[in-house]
Design an enzyme around this catalytic site. Structure first.
Site, mmCIF file in Angstrom:
data_model
loop_
_atom_site.group_PDB
_atom_site.id
_atom_site.type_symbol
_atom_site.label_atom_id
_atom_site.label_comp_id
_atom_site.label_asym_id
_atom_site.label_seq_id
_atom_site.Cartn_x
_atom_site.Cartn_y
_atom_site.Cartn_z
ATOM 1 N N ARG A 21 -7.475 5.498 -6.036
ATOM 2 C CA ARG A 21 -7.300 6.953 -6.109
ATOM 3 C C ARG A 21 -7.574 7.460 -7.521
ATOM 4 O O ARG A 21 -8.270 8.469 -7.714
ATOM 5 C CB ARG A 21 -5.889 7.321 -5.665
ATOM 6 C CG ARG A 21 -5.567 6.915 -4.238
ATOM 7 C CD ARG A 21 -4.082 7.006 -3.933
ATOM 8 N NE ARG A 21 -3.597 8.377 -4.050
ATOM 9 C CZ ARG A 21 -2.306 8.699 -3.977
ATOM 10 N NH1 ARG A 21 -1.388 7.748 -3.821
ATOM 11 N NH2 ARG A 21 -1.942 9.947 -4.090
ATOM 12 N N ILE B 241 0.853 -1.183 0.000
ATOM 13 C CA ILE B 241 0.000 0.000 0.000
ATOM 14 C C ILE B 241 0.891 1.235 0.000
ATOM 15 O O ILE B 241 2.047 1.193 0.429
ATOM 16 C CB ILE B 241 -0.970 0.011 1.197
ATOM 17 C CG1 ILE B 241 -0.223 -0.101 2.533
ATOM 18 C CG2 ILE B 241 -1.984 -1.116 1.078
ATOM 19 C CD1 ILE B 241 -1.139 -0.069 3.751
ATOM 20 N N ASP B 242 0.348 2.337 -0.501
ATOM 21 C CA ASP B 242 1.116 3.570 -0.602
ATOM 22 C C ASP B 242 1.585 4.045 0.773
ATOM 23 O O ASP B 242 0.984 3.711 1.803
ATOM 24 C CB ASP B 242 0.273 4.675 -1.241
ATOM 25 C CG ASP B 242 -0.142 4.350 -2.666
ATOM 26 O OD1 ASP B 242 0.560 3.560 -3.317
ATOM 27 O OD2 ASP B 242 -1.162 4.895 -3.113
ATOM 28 N N LYS B 243 2.611 4.867 0.764
ATOM 29 C CA LYS B 243 3.176 5.393 2.010
ATOM 30 C C LYS B 243 2.112 6.044 2.879
ATOM 31 O O LYS B 243 2.058 5.827 4.086
ATOM 32 C CB LYS B 243 4.293 6.388 1.690
ATOM 33 C CG LYS B 243 4.933 7.022 2.914
ATOM 34 C CD LYS B 243 6.050 7.975 2.514
ATOM 35 C CE LYS B 243 6.678 8.620 3.745
ATOM 36 N NZ LYS B 243 7.771 9.567 3.374
#
Length: 307
Positions: free
Chosen positions: A227, A132-134
Site C-alpha cells: 500500500r 494481512i491487514d483487516k
C-alpha cells in the site's frame, strides 16, 4: 506429536543439539523439549543435548504440549484451503482481523480457527506465519506447532493482486524504498530514507479504465508495504483512503493475497495455495474494463508456479 530423524554418516559425532539444528529444529523448540517436554531419545534411550550422536541412530522426541490460549472460540467465516500435521492455510474475507487486539478481542480469524478446532474435538493454538491487514482479503499460513513455525516462515512466498489507480505500463517492475512510521498517524507508514529497507517486486497484468492490476510479491515484509509503495509511486490502491485512494470502485483497499507457496516440514515438500478472487475485487476490475474473472483466474495460475 512425535518426530524422529535418522543420523546420517556425515553427522556422526555431532553433539545432539547441533544435529537437531541441522534438521531445522529451532533453539526454542530444543529448549522447550528439554525443559518442558519428555526430553530426547537415541534408539529409545534418553540422550542429553551435549552428548554426541552416531550414524544410524534414530533420534526421536515428542513436542511439548502447547501453552494455554485465551483466544475464545467464535463462529467467524473463513475457508480452509490446506491442512496437514504441520501447516494450515486459511482464506480470510476482507473486514476480519487476523488476531485479537487489546481493543478488539473477538470476531477475528484466530477466534474462528479455535472454533473449528473445538467443533472437531481438538485443541491447539493460532500461530499465523504471515499476517494481512483487516481489510486485505486472502491467504494466511499458520503453523500447527513450534517445530513447524520457523520452517514455514522461512519458506513462505506470497503474491498479492492489487488494483491501483492510474495506468502503469504492462510488465515487471520493482520498488526499492525504505519504509518508516508516519508521524501524523498511529498506524500509517511512509517512504522515508531513515526507514527500514523495503522491496516490492511487481508485474502489471492489465491497465485499463484509469487503473492497473498488479501481481505484487513483497520481498520484505513491512507493515502496509504494498500500500505504501504504490502510493509513493503515485498509484495508490483503489479504496485505500489511508494512502490517497478513492472509494469510487471499492469500499476497502483493493488488495488480495491470492497465491501462497511454502515448504512443509519435515520432508520440505513444496505446496502452492490459491485463493479465489473476492466478488468486490472482481467487480472493481470489471468496472474499469479489466479481464473477466475467469481470465483473472488464468493469470493467477502463472504466479508463483509450484516448480
Amino acid at each position: 506429536m512425535h518426530l524422529s530423524f535418522l543420523v546420517p554418516a556425515d553427522c556422526d559425532g555431532m553433539r545432539l543439539g547441533v544435529f537437531l539444528r541441522t534438521r531445522d529444529v529451532s533453539a526454542g523448540c530444543i529448549k522447550a523439549v528439554k525443559y518442558h517436554g519428555q526430553g530426547f531419545l537415541a534408539d529409545n534411550r534418553p540422550i542429553r543435548t551435549d552428548e554426541r550422536v552416531r550414524a544410524g541412530q534414530e533420534i526421536s522426541f515428542a513436542l511439548p504440549p502447547e501453552p494455554p490460549t485465551d483466544v475464545q472460540p467464535e463462529p467467524v467465516p473463513f475457508s480452509l484451503v490446506y491442512e496437514d500435521d504441520f501447516a494450515v492455510v486459511l482464506d480470510k474475507p476482507a473486514g476480519i482481523a487476523v488476531h485479537p487486539t487489546l481493543n478488539h478481542t473477538g470476531g477475528t480469524l484466530a477466534n474462528g480457527w479455535m472454533n473449528l478446532l473445538q467443533s472437531r474435538g481438538e485443541t491447539g493454538v493460532f500461530r499465523p506465519v504471515n499476517r494481512i491487514d483487516k481489510n486485505t482479503s486472502g491467504l494466511v499460513l499458520c503453523a500447527k506447532n513450534a517445530y513447524a513455525t520457523p520452517i514455514l516462515s522461512r519458506s513462505a512466498e506470497k503474491c498479492y493482486l492489487a488494483l491501483a489507480e492510474g495506468e502503469l505500463p504492462l510488465g515487471p517492475g520493482k520498488i526499492d524504498a525504505p519504509i518508516a512510521r508516519r508521524g501524523d498517524s498511529i498506524i500509517g507508514r511512509c517512504v522515508d530514507p531513515a526507514g527500514k529497507p523495503s522491496v516490492t517486486e511487481y508485474t502489471v497484468l492489465a491497465s485499463e479504465g484509469g487503473h492497473s492490476l498488479l501481481a505484487c510479491i513483497p520481498v520484505t515484509g513491512r507493515t502496509h508495504q504494498i500500500r505504501v509503495h504504490l502510493s509513493w509511486l503515485g498509484h495508490p490502491l483503489a479504496g485505500d483512503t489511508l494512502y490517497g485512494g478513492s472509494t469510487d470502485l471499492i469500499r476497502r483497499h483493493a488488495l488480495h493475497c491470492a497465491v501462497l507457496r511454502f515448504s512443509c516440514p519435515p520432508q520440505g515438500v513444496r505446496h502452492r495455495a490459491v485463493s479465489p478472487i473476492p466478488q468486490d475485487f472482481s467487480d472493481a476490475c470489471a468496472a474499469c474494463g479489466m479481464p473477466e474473472k475467469e481470465q483473472l483466474i488464468q493469470l493467477i495460475a502463472t504466479i508463483l508456479p509450484l516448480s
